[in-house]
Design an enzyme around this catalytic site. Structure first.
Site, short mmCIF file in Angstrom:
data_model
loop_
_atom_site.label_atom_id
_atom_site.label_comp_id
_atom_site.label_asym_id
_atom_site.label_seq_id
_atom_site.Cartn_x
_atom_site.Cartn_y
_atom_site.Cartn_z
CG ASP A 201 32.67 63.20 -5.68
OD1 ASP A 201 32.40 63.56 -6.75
OD2 ASP A 201 31.92 62.25 -4.78
CG HIS A 274 30.46 61.45 -8.21
ND1 HIS A 274 29.89 62.49 -7.57
CD2 HIS A 274 29.21 60.78 -8.54
CE1 HIS A 274 28.73 62.43 -7.37
NE2 HIS A 274 28.38 61.35 -7.95
CG ASP A 340 27.55 58.11 -6.68
OD1 ASP A 340 28.61 57.68 -6.82
OD2 ASP A 340 27.38 59.24 -6.26
CD GLU A 341 24.61 61.87 -7.73
OE1 GLU A 341 23.49 62.32 -7.42
OE2 GLU A 341 25.56 62.26 -7.42
CD1 TRP A 407 22.80 56.18 -3.84
CD2 TRP A 407 21.16 57.87 -4.13
NE1 TRP A 407 22.96 56.67 -5.30
CE2 TRP A 407 21.76 57.58 -5.32
CE3 TRP A 407 19.89 58.61 -3.92
CZ2 TRP A 407 21.45 58.13 -6.32
CZ3 TRP A 407 19.68 59.35 -4.90
CH2 TRP A 407 20.30 59.12 -6.42
CE1 TYR A 432 22.22 59.50 1.52
CE2 TYR A 432 22.59 61.44 0.08
CZ TYR A 432 22.62 60.18 0.11
OH TYR A 432 23.23 59.37 -0.68
CG PHE A 433 22.88 62.52 9.49
CD1 PHE A 433 21.23 62.10 9.32
CD2 PHE A 433 23.58 61.67 10.29
CE1 PHE A 433 21.08 60.91 9.98
CE2 PHE A 433 23.07 60.66 10.99
CZ PHE A 433 21.73 60.23 10.69
CG ASP A 434 23.68 65.87 2.66
OD1 ASP A 434 22.38 65.32 2.97
OD2 ASP A 434 24.11 65.72 1.62
CD1 TRP A 483 25.67 62.79 1.20
CD2 TRP A 483 27.33 62.49 0.17
NE1 TRP A 483 25.79 61.53 0.66
CE2 TRP A 483 26.74 61.41 -0.16
CE3 TRP A 483 28.75 62.63 -0.77
CZ2 TRP A 483 27.17 60.26 -0.50
CZ3 TRP A 483 29.25 61.25 -1.27
CH2 TRP A 483 28.51 60.25 -1.24
CB THR A 484 31.33 67.66 3.81
OG1 THR A 484 32.39 67.27 2.85
CG2 THR A 484 31.19 66.80 4.99
CD GLU A 485 27.41 68.00 -1.70
OE1 GLU A 485 27.65 67.67 -0.46
OE2 GLU A 485 27.41 67.49 -2.46
#
Ligand code: TNX
Length: 550
Positions: A201, A274, A340-341, A407, A432-434, A483-485
């Site tokens: 990413d 990305h 994506d995006e 998504w 989304y578990f974030d 997603w781990t931000e």
């Protein structure tokens, strides 16, 4: 009955419910995800001791060793393993792992019976055997013991959906191989069959690449990381170099580990957006080759910082080489190419991209995005891989073999299924578990959005418009995305996924008409939270307080 009698009765009830040891029969009522069919057969329970033999057909030798490890870790009893047909069946009880494609008449299914001196798990494939093993572990005590009793049961069980996935972003934060394996163990316990490994990413490349070494020497490292939330003003950074990547040997080791547990690993290399880490390593693949790009230090780059690949011959050569290299490493028939995006503004502003669009008769920048996806899909087809992409890949006219990972929501899924693409559901709400799982202002930092446990449990993967239609079959299943931000370490990942992934496991496994949220919570509290503790995992505890209507 007088009030006094009622009082005595109440005391008795409380007393018996607290003090009855988890009886043999009750453990069979606590299994998560809830099985298709559990029959209590009323025969003699099976007594398991350190002398109980695991007797396995050769096809399941790896799973026999896996079961042996799990039982000794859970109970302290180290059971001897024998291959079937070898030695004789002694005086003691057995756990038999049997290959049987007659009685077991569908993929991933298992039949577990326990009575007298035998626990038998029958399966026709690795996954079925792994799931029978997970159920057996839930019938055994979660404590050190020298003898245990398994209730007499006949369980017939198989999944509702073929695709049951969990994703993990190892870019925004990276986790040690030991945690990746633990995560795979969590997936196996919950009867998931797919691990979607988000490997590249804007903020880094996390997989070793031989053909383009600067992806690792440059692209795997960022100079600094945002502190706090991405919309905080002013933004603050930690000024600390961060990064790393998994070596090919580590990746192979993880793949082997997952295979024994019936888990397919789908790698994702996210293009053509990305891609900031790629252009930091190789600016010649960007729309401004003379620029020195950094590996991103903040989150949410879309339309904020240039992170797209430029369409030139060197870029396509790069994509072909790297996708081939990674495809050779992973045995999975699937490969996720992102998609994506992808912001169009950098291509709009770039004369080279505009010229490419004209020369290739593409409609516009969206056409260019599609062109990238089609090229890479071709490179992956060379390696026999089926392509998965985020639903933005639908902008083009891809071959219907491409699988769409949605998504957004039902609308995109219906559009994809209508065009006869297979679809994996992973809508931001509630998968989304974030996102936050509470509205407590003191809750640990997360992405804005509220996905409480009950919303996950009540989620129905098949959009209403497709139910009971010929298109229903295009919905392969669903996945939880992590997603781990805002997850800097394994403990935070565990806090975000538990208990939501436990709820999702039941959405994906259990027949819809057997789902019951109150009963799920009962089983969660009785049988699964003790297991979270046994795993030494931090989990979100306030799930009864924070519900969808809050
Ligand atoms: C969107 S949805 C992303 C990720 C972010 C995530 C944060 C999708 C395919 N991409 O890059 O991490 O939002 O929730």
């Amino acid at each position: 009955m007088t009030p006094k009698h009622l009082f005595i009765l109440a005391i008795l009830l409380v007393f018996t419910s607290c003090h009855t040891p988890a009886t043999a029969q009750s453990v069979a009522d606590n299994i998560i995800p809830k099985p298709v069919e559990v029959v209590k057969t009323g025969k003699q329970p099976v007594v398991v001791t350190g002398k109980t033999q695991i007797v396995a057909d050769t096809r399941f030798a790896d799973q026999a060793a896996y079961l042996q490890d799990l039982i000794v870790a859970q109970t302290g009893m180290l059971l001897p393993v024998q291959s079937s047909g070898q030695g004789k069946s002694g005086r003691y009880s057995h756990i038999r792992l049997v290959a049987d494609s007659a009685a077991v008449n569908r993929a991933e299914m298992y039949i577990l019976t326990a009575a007298g001196r035998d626990v038998t798990i029958k399966a026709r494939d690795t996954r079925g055997m792994v799931y029978g093993i997970q159920t057996l572990l839930q019938l055994l005590p979660l404590q050190k013991t020298e003898t245990a009793s398994i209730p007499s049961v006949a369980i017939k069980d198989y999944p509702r959906f073929a695709y049951r996935g969990m994703h993990l972003d190892v870019v925004r934060h990276m986790f040690p191989v030991s945690f990746i394996k633990k995560y795979i163990d969590y997936l196996a316990f919950h009867k998931f069959n797919t691990f979607h490994w988000h490997l590249t990413d804007d903020q880094g490349w996390r997989i070793e690449i031989d053909s383009y070494p600067k992806l690792n020497t440059v692209g795997s490292w960022r100079d600094s990381t945002l502190i706090g939330h991405f919309n905080d003003v002013p933004a603050r950074y930690d000024a600390t170099r961060y990064g790393g990547f998994y070596t090919k040997d580590e990746v192979r080791d993880v793949i082997r580990y997952a295979a024994i547990r019936g888990i397919d690993i789908i790698p994702e290399i996210d293009i053509p957006g990305h891609s900031r880490a790629t252009i930091a390593a190789y600016p010649e693949f960007s729309t401004k080759p003379d620029t020195t790009w950094n590996v991103a230090t903040t989150w949410g780059m879309y339309n904020r910082q240039n992170n797209v690949l430029a369409p030139n011959p060197a870029t396509f050569k790069f994509l072909e080489t790297v996708f081939h290299e990674v495809a050779d490493l992973f045995p999975s028939p699937y490969f996720h190419l992102g998609g994506d995006e992808c912001s169009t503004m950098w291509w709009k502003a770039d004369p080279g991209s505009q010229k490419f669009i004209q020369e290739h008769h593409l409609k516009d920048e969206k056409g260019l995005q599609t062109y990238f996806i089609e090229q890479v899909a071709g490179y992956l087809a060379d390696k026999g891989k089926t392509v998965i992409g985020w639903h933005e890949i639908l902008q083009g006219d891809l071959d219907t073999s491409a699988i769409v990972m949605d998504w957004a929501g039902d609308k995109e899924a219906v559009a994809a299924a209508t065009r006869h693409h297979r679809v994996i559901m992973t809508p931001g709400k509630p998968l989304y578990f974030d996102n936050y799982q509470s509205k407590d202002p003191n809750d640990s930092l997360a992405i804005h959005g509220y996905n409480p446990l009950d919303a996950v449990y009540k989620y129905e993967p098949v959009p209403a418009a497709l139910q009971n239609t010929a298109l229903e079959k295009y919905i392969l299943g669903a996945q939880g995305n992590v997603w781990t931000e805002y997850m800097g370490n394994p403990a935070k990942v565990e806090y975000m996924v538990f208990p939501r992934m436990t709820a999702l496991s039941e959405v994906l496994w259990t027949p819809a008409n057997k789902k019951d949220y109150e009963d799920f919570k009962r089983r969660l509290k009785t049988a699964i939270i003790p297991r979270y503790n046994y795993w030494h995992t931090s989990y979100f505890k306030d799930f009864e307080k924070w519900t969808s209507d809050k």
